[in-house]
Every structure is written in C-alpha cells, then in structure tokens.
Motif scaffolding. Structure first.
Motif, PDB file in Angstrom:
ATOM      1  N   ASP A 150      -2.393  -2.048   0.473  1.00  0.00           N
ATOM      2  CA  ASP A 150      -1.728  -2.734  -0.625  1.00  0.00           C
ATOM      3  C   ASP A 150      -0.548  -3.469  -0.001  1.00  0.00           C
ATOM      4  O   ASP A 150       0.346  -2.847   0.569  1.00  0.00           O
ATOM      5  CB  ASP A 150      -1.254  -1.690  -1.645  1.00  0.00           C
ATOM      6  CG  ASP A 150      -0.735  -2.327  -2.926  1.00  0.00           C
ATOM      7  OD1 ASP A 150      -0.702  -3.559  -3.003  1.00  0.00           O
ATOM      8  OD2 ASP A 150      -0.363  -1.570  -3.837  1.00  0.00           O
ATOM      9  N   ARG A 204      -8.773  -6.205  -5.725  1.00  0.00           N
ATOM     10  CA  ARG A 204      -7.408  -5.824  -6.084  1.00  0.00           C
ATOM     11  C   ARG A 204      -7.181  -5.778  -7.597  1.00  0.00           C
ATOM     12  O   ARG A 204      -6.056  -5.959  -8.060  1.00  0.00           O
ATOM     13  CB  ARG A 204      -6.389  -6.785  -5.465  1.00  0.00           C
ATOM     14  CG  ARG A 204      -6.360  -6.809  -3.940  1.00  0.00           C
ATOM     15  CD  ARG A 204      -5.794  -5.515  -3.360  1.00  0.00           C
ATOM     16  NE  ARG A 204      -5.639  -5.625  -1.923  1.00  0.00           N
ATOM     17  CZ  ARG A 204      -4.547  -6.113  -1.330  1.00  0.00           C
ATOM     18  NH1 ARG A 204      -3.536  -6.521  -2.052  1.00  0.00           N
ATOM     19  NH2 ARG A 204      -4.491  -6.157  -0.019  1.00  0.00           N
ATOM     20  N   GLY A 256      -4.923  -9.055 -10.866  1.00  0.00           N
ATOM     21  CA  GLY A 256      -5.753  -9.133  -9.671  1.00  0.00           C
ATOM     22  C   GLY A 256      -7.028  -9.918  -9.889  1.00  0.00           C
ATOM     23  O   GLY A 256      -7.306 -10.453 -10.955  1.00  0.00           O
ATOM     24  N   GLY A 302      -1.450  -6.504  -6.507  1.00  0.00           N
ATOM     25  CA  GLY A 302      -1.398  -5.112  -6.930  1.00  0.00           C
ATOM     26  C   GLY A 302      -0.596  -5.023  -8.212  1.00  0.00           C
ATOM     27  O   GLY A 302      -0.167  -6.042  -8.771  1.00  0.00           O
TER      28      GLY A 302
END
Length: 768
Positions: free
Chosen positions: A115, A308, A494, A529
């Motif tokens: 991340d 993500r 995301g 994220g």
C-alpha cells in the motif's frame, strides 16, 4: 474534421473531482464540456413523497432518471448518486483532511504487494486550502441557542469523554449562516458569492431537518452545483446533463468521446465530441468501468487497472433504546445535519499509542419521515400496544355508558416512540485493506472483495461502537447486512490508482494515465488506498493538484486566448485551429518557464475594522524567454487567487502581471512589481498592487527583501487598504518544487538573469 464538435477539455462526471477540474480549467480560459449522466437537482426538486421516491432511482431502461444508483456486488452493497454535483448531493457534508501519518509508504498488504501513497499531506495542504476556500465549511454551532436542540451531539461527546476518545466537531459544507463567518440562524436567506448560482433559485440556511443524504431542498448544503459548478459555468464551462458516456478512443486532437443523450421519455441519441484533454471523474465504479470497457482501444494500460479497491472502511451500526439514569435518553437522530460530530480512534502509524488500523466513528441521522419507519421496527412493542388497545376497546363496549374519548387510547396505541427517539445510527470509516479487484463479467462491473483481510480492523470498529453504545446506555445492533458478512459501502475508492510507475498504478501521482498523455483520472478511482477520513475533501484536493499539473504541462497558468485566435466553447469547430507547438515529452504549448508563489500576511482596509488576513497564490509564467530578457520590464503573466475574508474569501486572479528585477536607478536598486486584478464579493473590480524592494546592502538582506511584498488594494486608483505579505520558508521550499521549464536552456538562462540581478544589488562595494 469539419462538423465534429470539439473542446479543449471534456470532463466525464461532475462530482468532487470533475467539478473542481471544470472550474479550474474553464477559469484558465480553456473550453470545457462536462458530461453528467444525471440531471440537475435544484432546491425543492428532491423526492420526498412515496410516489416521488418510487421513481427516484437511476434506471434508464425503465425511463427512471432518479438520484440514487443502488449497486449490489458479491461482498457489499453500495449507493452512489446520479446528478449535477455527483456525490455531493447525497453525502453527509464532512470535509476532513487525510491524516498526515496515514499517507502510508510500502505498507504490506495481506494478499501480497504494498500500500503506497505517492503523495504526502504537505503536497496536498495548499490544495486542501483552496478547496476549503471554495466550499466554505463550518463546524456545527451546537453552542448557539438556536442550534442546541440536537441532543445527539452532546451525548456523543459525553460518550467520548467517558471512554477517553478523541471527539471533535468536523468541518461541514453546510450554510449555518447567510455568509461565511456570519451569525448563524435557521432558515435565513443565503448570500450568494460573486459568481452566482446556476439554478437561479434562492437558498436558505440549515433547518436541522436531517435530509442531507436525500438531497437538500433548502440549498443549505454547499454542494458542488452551488459552488464549483456555478463558478465553472460563470467562467464559460458547458455543463451538460443526461449525458452518459459509453466509449472513449484516442483520436482527433487527443480523444474521442461517445455518449448517449437521454430524454425523459426513455429515448436516447448517440453523440460524439473530440477533445485535447479528457478527464474521467465518474466515480470509482464509473471511471473504472469506462477504462475496463475501452481497454482494447487504450493499449498499454497498466495491469494495476481494477486493483486497490477499498470501501474506505465503511461500517454502519445502531445504538438502540439509549438510556441515562434508568430513563430513556432522547437522541432525536432526525434533527440536525446528518453528521455533527466525530470520534477519531488512533492508528498504529500515529505517535499516540494506536493499535492496528485507525478509524473514525460519527453520529449519524436521517429525515424525520423515517422516524415512523424506525418505530415500526419495534414489532414486539407494536403487538403489545395493539393487544392492549383492543382489550380496552372491548371492555369499553361491554360496559358502555355513554360517549367514550379515544385520545388516551390512541396515544397508547402509537406508543412513546422510544425506539426512534432514543436510537442513533453510528457510521464508521477508516483504513481498511485495499485489496479488492474490479473486472468486467459479461459486460457488467464485478468486484471481488472480501471482509476477511480487513476482519481485525472491522472487529475493532465494531468493538468501539459497542463501547459507545454502552456509554449511551443503549443496545447495540449491527447493520443487518453484517449477518451475511456484507457491508454497506458509501465511499468506494480505487480501481485506477495513482502510483510511481505503471507497475504500481494506472496514473502518475498527478492523475495522468501512464502511456496516454492528456488522459486523466480525477475522482475516487485514483485513490491508491483508503483515505480513512471522509474522502470527499481529499478527492477534491487531488483534482485541484491535477489541474495545476495539467495547466503547467499545457503551458498555461491561468486564462489565455484560445488556440488559433478564436475562443471555443464546446461548439462545432468552424475553422481549423493553428497547430500547437510540440515540445519535449509530446506535450503542447508549454511556457518557457513557470513557478508558483504563495505569500501570506495582513492588509488594513480603511472601510473595515482592524487588519484582515490575506493569502496570495499565483503562478508566474514566462511565455517567451528571449522576449522576457530583452524587455526592460521583464514582464510575466500571473494567475491564481487571493484569499481575504474581509473581501469575500477566495477570489480569482485571472489576468495578473509581474515585473521581475526592474532596474530603478543607476545605483543598482531593483524592484519586483505585482499587478493582480480581482473582483470582491460586492462585485467591485479591485487591484492588488505590490512591489518587492531590493536595495544595496549586506547579503543577509537578500532573504527579507525578496520575500516581502508591500501591497495595496486599489479601486479605480483609490487606495482601500495596505499591508505586507511574506513568503515563508516552507512556502519557498514548496515554490522550488513548482518550477517548470518548457524549453531547452530556459531554467539556466532565467537563473543567470535572476542571480546576476541579485549580484548587481548586493555585491560588495569598495568605499574610499
């Protein structure tokens, strides 16, 4: 191609990314077309009756073009909006910045990979400032007697104090007063900013009706249609509703966009528009679906496309039947704005001993009409009251002795309303694990995402919600979806994340798609994220930063004439525009050199009381380095904004001029002159006139001389006020990172000129 509609920029979607981009780019002089699939929702048009609500969902196949688009995926349900203003129409108004330490770097994900946020809080802070200046958030004034009748705020604070948790009143994009920093009042007429309002209808301040998430019929929410989109329209942007984009292709000056123009009768017409720059801002689901569906025509898209995905840690639960000292405790969840206060639980990345991934929990609410629905969930109470009422009526019939008054019996049948009156929804969000994957299955968007990898985070959120419920003396209830381990996601993020390279993200840290110059992502899809806090402000700030990058890359820092000597406004092109100059990297029309300067200080205005804070941010651009150096005034363009509450908040500077290092005397004195026109909140055309004075002296004088701007505010040549603005050390370091050279040798030539001028002023001089 003759007859093909063209624009400098097409923006798909009008949410927090698209609206910011529309305003910034239109104000810089570009022709901007916004394509929004939903319709405009002026104050008073939002559904309230059951009949209206029946058609208040997005379903073009059934000729329904309502506000809500309800999506069901395998692990969660989500609700997004369709309308001019995007998610701002139904969000709960909270504008929190992403926590500084939550911009993670190389954090391992449970399923592999990392991340990584390729931007920092310091990168975004000036853009947070800019967005806040436009949306003018304020905190809920619950200490004001007019707004004190919302007991959930005080109850939430008491629970936080008992549990030792961090409680705060978050900034809300709601007008509690007629103008920013004004005196709060309920139902007062809102004073519109200088750019007006695209709906042309009056607005009034918050009435505490709890209808924020269903659309504000009073216009009390500072939604994007009332702010950024109204300013964009005033600047010349073409805002088109009922336009649903179907396909994007490279072609024309940059990209071709095909869309359906819906009609309210269910019919639709296919349209096409070509553009030099294309900005996707249709939300995490909409933007990702467009990129996935057009992948074959956009070769080289990153393998990170669709990855993500995150729900921003969303979790909903309920504190039922709250009590204090053994008595029912009223919450009145249907009174007030939906959210008034928040609790922040620290993260392991914080310095205050947090454990695991951090989160926020906020008091929540709903419209008063839902009180009846909530109360009807009390099935046992309903049956008991119905039985009691029936028995009383039977007894009365058997002993009939005259007229009987039913008021008491009907009151008993309705009940005390304790379930609706003494209950409170709890909304959580935070740093869940962004490991969801989005793909197309049979042409439909599918999301593979599970709660398993975020289980420890979700358990901590639920545990804290239980503690808050206990502190309120209530009974804890999970969202019914949780019994199937499903979530209700209000903040999908995301799908087209930013990254440092194509192996990590779909876009670069500014939102430009790798391998496709001029194609940008400016919405929640670009988040790599979870934001952790409510994400709207961060999405808008990222879009504001994207626009700085786009304008500098295009060789612009503000308004400029349209290419080919003819301003276009999204209409059919009648003449072929002049071909833009091609520079290194394939970008077009770059300035020879530009940089962004930010200064702050105070001005004392004669007709106002006391000194007023003023912050100035302008991008200085030199279009032609040869002409600049030959010109004895060394003139450059300056565009940006100044922010002064006493003059109306953030005000645009569109056609400013800066003269750098002008020789004042044979003794070597130099001046830097600033002439920055703007319009205040009263519609007056004003001028910020300033200069920096560089006089012969020791080298230690270089810093104060070059960073102090002596400024005056003028109206038709008459001085209204004066003061000084200063460039701080952090602002100077940030300014260095904004320098952009668009032609070979430009930076070296400018540096030689600037440093040479400093030497002429401050060089040691021999005395006899």
């Amino acid at each position: 191609m003759a007859g093909v509609e063209t624009a400098d920029v097409v923006i798909v979607g009008s949410g927090f990314g698209g609206s910011v981009a529309a305003h910034r780019l239109a104000d810089a002089g570009l022709s901007v077309v916004v394509l929004e699939r939903g319709r405009a929702w002026p104050p008073g048009s939002f559904a309230r009756t059951p009949a209206e609500m029946h058609h208040n969902f997005w379903n073009p196949e059934q000729a329904d073009y309502g506000l809500f688009d309800v999506l069901e995926f395998r692990g969660f349900d989500s609700v997004v909006s369709a309308g001019l203003g995007g998610g701002s129409l139904i969000y709960a108004n909270v504008l929190l910045r992403k926590d500084e330490r939550w911009f993670v770097k190389d954090a391992e994900l449970p399923g592999g990979g990392y991340d990584y946020w390729p931007v920092t809080r310091e990168d975004l802070d000036p853009h947070y400032d800019a967005v806040e200046a436009m949306l003018t958030p304020s905190r809920y004034p619950f200490d004001d007697p007019q707004f004190a009748g919302v007991p959930k705020t005080e109850a939430f604070r008491e629970a936080a104090v008992e549990l030792g948790l961090d409680w705060q009143l978050p900034p809300l994009a709601v007008a509690f007063a007629p103008k920013p920093d004004g005196q709060p009042g309920i139902g007062l007429p809102v004073i519109e900013p200088s750019y007006g309002n695209l709906h042309g209808l009056p607005r009034r301040t918050c009435r505490l009706c709890g209808e924020c998430d269903f659309g504000c019929n009073d216009g009390a929410k500072n939604t994007l249609d009332h702010t950024y989109l109204s300013a964009a329209k005033a600047a010349g942007a073409d805002l088109r509703t009922m336009c649903e984009v179907q396909a994007i292709r490279p072609g024309g000056p940059g990209y071709q966009v095909r869309y359906l123009l819906h009609a309210m009768d269910g019919s639709a017409v296919s349209k096409r528009i070509d553009c030099e720059r294309l900005i996707l801002a249709a939300g995490s689901f909409g933007t990702t679906r467009l990129l996935l569906g057009n992948r074959a025509h956009l070769p080289g898209l990153s393998p990170a496309l669709g990855t993500r995905f995150s729900g921003n840690g969303d979790m909903l639960s309920f504190a039922l039947h709250t009590r204090r000292d053994g008595r029912p405790r009223a919450m009145h969840a249907s009174r007030g704005p939906v959210i008034t206060s928040t609790i922040r639980v620290p993260d392991e990345l914080d310095e205050d001993g947090g454990i695991g991934r951090g989160f926020y929990i906020q008091d929540s609410g709903y419209p008063v009409i839902l009180d009846w629905l909530v109360q009807n969930m009390d099935v046992r109470g309903d049956l008991s009251r119905l039985a009691g009422f029936s028995m009383n009526r039977l007894r009365a019939a058997l002993r009939w002795a005259g007229p009987d008054h039913l008021e008491h019996g009907i009151g008993q049948l309705i009940g005390t309303g304790s379930l609706s009156n003494c209950s409170l929804p709890l909304l959580g969000m935070g740093r869940d694990v962004p490991d969801g994957v989005m793909r197309l299955r049979d042409g439909e968007l599918d999301v593979s995402w599970t709660t398993e990898t975020s289980r420890s985070y979700l358990d901590r959120v639920r545990g804290t919600m239980r503690d808050i419920t206990a502190a309120l003396g209530g009974e804890y209830l999970d969202n019914p979806l949780w019994f199937r381990k499903r979530l209700a996601v209000a903040h999908p993020l995301g799908g087209a994340p930013i990254g440092r390279h194509p192996g990590e993200g779909v876009c670069d840290p500014y939102g430009e798609v790798f391998g496709h110059p001029g194609l940008y992502v400016a919405d929640g899809a670009a988040m790599p994220g979870p934001v952790g806090a409510n994400p709207s402000l961060t999405i808008a700030a990222m879009a504001d930063r994207l626009c700085d990058h786009l304008l500098l890359a295009r060789g612009m820092s503000g308004r400029s004439p349209a290419r080919g000597g003819q301003r276009r406004s999204g209409g059919t092109t009648q003449a072929t525009p002049a071909a833009p100059a091609r520079l290194s990297g394939g970008r077009t029309g770059a300035a020879a050199l530009s940089f962004t300067e930010e200064m702050a200080g105070q001005v004392t205005l004669g007709e106002r009381e006391g000194p007023a804070p003023l912050r100035l941010r302008v991008t200085v651009a030199i279009q032609d380095m040869d002409a600049f150096l030959a010109d004895p005034r060394h003139e450059a363009t300056a565009t940006g904004w100044l922010d002064c509450p006493a003059l109306g908040g953030r005000l645009l500077v569109a056609r400013g001029r800066v003269e750098l290092m002008v020789t004042e005397s044979a003794g070597g004195r130099r001046r830097m002159r600033y002439r920055l026109p703007f319009t205040d909140d009263r519609g007056r055309r004003l001028l910020l006139s300033g200069h920096k004075e560089l006089r012969a002296g020791p080298p230690t004088a270089i810093w104060p001389d070059t960073t102090t701007l002596h400024a005056k505010v003028l109206a038709d040549g008459v001085t209204l006020g004066a003061g000084t603005l200063k460039l701080g050390r952090r602002d100077f370091l940030r300014e260095l990172t904004t320098i952009r050279a668009g032609s070979p040798g430009a930076l070296e030539r400018f540096g030689t000129f600037f440093l040479g001028s400093l030497w002429q002023v401050y060089r040691p001089r021999l005395t006899s």
